[in-house]
Design an enzyme around this catalytic site. Structure first.
Site, short mmCIF file in Angstrom:
data_model
loop_
_atom_site.label_atom_id
_atom_site.label_comp_id
_atom_site.label_asym_id
_atom_site.label_seq_id
_atom_site.Cartn_x
_atom_site.Cartn_y
_atom_site.Cartn_z
CG ASP A 244 -7.57 -2.18 -3.19
OD1 ASP A 244 -8.70 -1.70 -3.05
OD2 ASP A 244 -6.53 -1.51 -3.13
CG HIS B 106 -2.04 0.98 1.15
ND1 HIS B 106 -1.88 2.32 1.44
CD2 HIS B 106 -3.34 0.83 0.80
CE1 HIS B 106 -3.04 2.94 1.29
NE2 HIS B 106 -3.94 2.06 0.90
#
Length: 435
Positions: free
Chosen positions: A368, A311
């Site tokens: 995600d 991330h």
């Protein structure tokens, strides 16, 4: 700006032999920022910060994020506590009102969501005007923007009706999203029911059919609640900053959120969970040899990257992932889905959590990665994944729009630039050009 954020600390900047003092702003969690709002007026200089990665665009009391320590909280509440103990409706109320609701407040808010669940029947004609393969995010953005024509309360004093507008938007976006899916499938629309919770209602509108009534699965509903809560807000990301920037021109809530939806559509933002499924599909079509793709990801000379790992903000394990991984495991176990893509996903997850290469670089499976797996398992098509993200992020957008609009230090967003084009040139008439 509230005086309490200034501690008296200053930093010195020496420009052209002169020393300029700039005040330091300190947040409640100890974050520090140099206030440069007088920089250009006093020095003639501006700052250059591509992507605004080092720039604080506002002071906010909504969400706190510490990427180095893996901390995320809404209004001071740890994200794990909220996801474990609250429904999405409770967290939406928290984000938009500043406090968790009492039992009576939650009942009133839920009643408003029920009352506003329908969309104007004339709006159904809009769905008919879109080609069958229209991207759901394009439909969602334009339909949200059109709401101001049907519900014009925002044209006077927006903050006077903000509670009504928040509930209206939260409820109607859910209905618009489900209707857009039904239209794309050519299936009859399923209208909202007052006897179902927010998430159960959405799932019923998506999957109920005259020939196969939908049976509400409480574990799926619980997982969807968690997913939407985890996506509720994430500080000044691309879409939230867009909502604030558009709203700073005193644009109404519907149009500002419509702009945020368009920003979220990007593959580098909300489209990441869709990209995860596309990657898994390519691995499957390539014979399912996921280890080959893992080795490619490790090769610095190979441009291939595994999607759904690591991330930009979190330099350690994303705090949302522990929560959503558990929900993912529970849903897959309960539904007993047989799907080669989900099998590949589980194999990739196991490698990433054990392989030193991924651990040393903090390339853990992110939100995600897991959200895409859950959505696929419960039957939501890939092109609807980003719509689901928008549904979750909506309370955060509303909260930031409201905070920006009510800010006494409000100014219209107007970034500067460094011009690097041609120097002043004489104008050449048409008949002399090219000679």
């Amino acid at each position: 700006m509230p005086h309490r954020y200034y501690t008296g600390e200053k930093v010195e900047m020496k420009i052209d032999g002169q020393v300029h003092e700039l005040p330091v702003v300190v947040g409640t969690e100890g974050e520090k920022a140099i206030d440069i709002r007088t920089l250009r007026a006093s020095t003639g200089y501006i700052t250059l910060d591509s992507g605004y990665a080092n720039t604080g665009s506002c002071i906010s009391n909504i969400t706190y994020l510490d990427g180095e320590k893996g901390i995320l909280s809404y209004r001071g509440y740890d994200i794990a506590d909220l996801a474990e103990n609250c429904t999405f409706v409770e967290v939406a109320y928290l984000l938009d009102h500043g406090s968790l609701p009492t039992r009576d407040e939650l009942s009133q808010f839920s009643q408003m969501l029920n009352d506003f669940a329908m969309i104007h029947e004339d709006m159904l004609r809009f769905f008919d005007g879109y080609p069958p393969k229209s991207p759901p995010m394009a439909i969602l953005s334009s339909m949200v923007n059109s709401l101001c024509s049907f519900y014009p309360e925002m044209t006077d004093n927006p903050l006077e009706n903000i509670d009504k507008m928040s509930a209206r938007l939260l409820s109607k976006v859910r209905t618009i999203a489900a209707f857009s899916y039904k239209k794309s499938m050519g299936h009859p629309l399923v209208y909202p029911r007052h006897d179902l919770s927010y998430c159960a209602n959405f799932l019923n509108m998506m999957f109920d059919s005259p020939v196969k009534p939908y049976e509400v699965n409480h574990k799926v509903v619980a997982a969807l609640n968690k997913l939407l809560i985890l996506h509720g807000d994430h500080e000044q990301n691309c879409s939230t900053s867009t909502v604030r920037m558009v709203g700073s021109a005193r644009v109404n809530l519907y149009a500002s959120v419509s702009a945020g939806i368009s920003a979220l559509w990007g593959p580098l933002h909300g489209g990441a969970n869709e990209a995860v499924m596309e990657m898994l599909e390519s691995i499957h079509q390539g014979g399912g040899n996921f280890r080959q793709f893992v080795e490619r990801a490790k090769d610095p000379k190979d441009p291939f990257r595994l999607v759904g790992f690591g991330h930009r903000v979190y330099k350690t394990f994303d705090p949302r992932c522990r929560i959503i991984k558990q929900a993912c495991d529970e849903v897959l176990d309960d539904l007993k889905v047989v799907d080669p893509l989900l099998d590949i996903a589980k194999e990739l997850e196991e490698v990433a959590l054990k392989d030193d290469y991924f651990i040393e670089r903090s390339l853990y499976p992110n939100v995600d990665f897991y959200s895409g797996i859950i959505y696929r398992a419960i039957g939501i098509p890939t092109n609807m994944f980003t719509v689901m993200f928008a549904l979750g992020r909506l309370p955060g957008w509303i909260a930031h729009w409201k905070e920006m609009w009510d800010d006494p230090a409000w100014r219209i967003s107007r970034p500067r630039q460094i011009y690097v084009g041609p120097l002043s040139r004489p104008f050449v008439p048409m008949d002399q050009r090219g000679l």
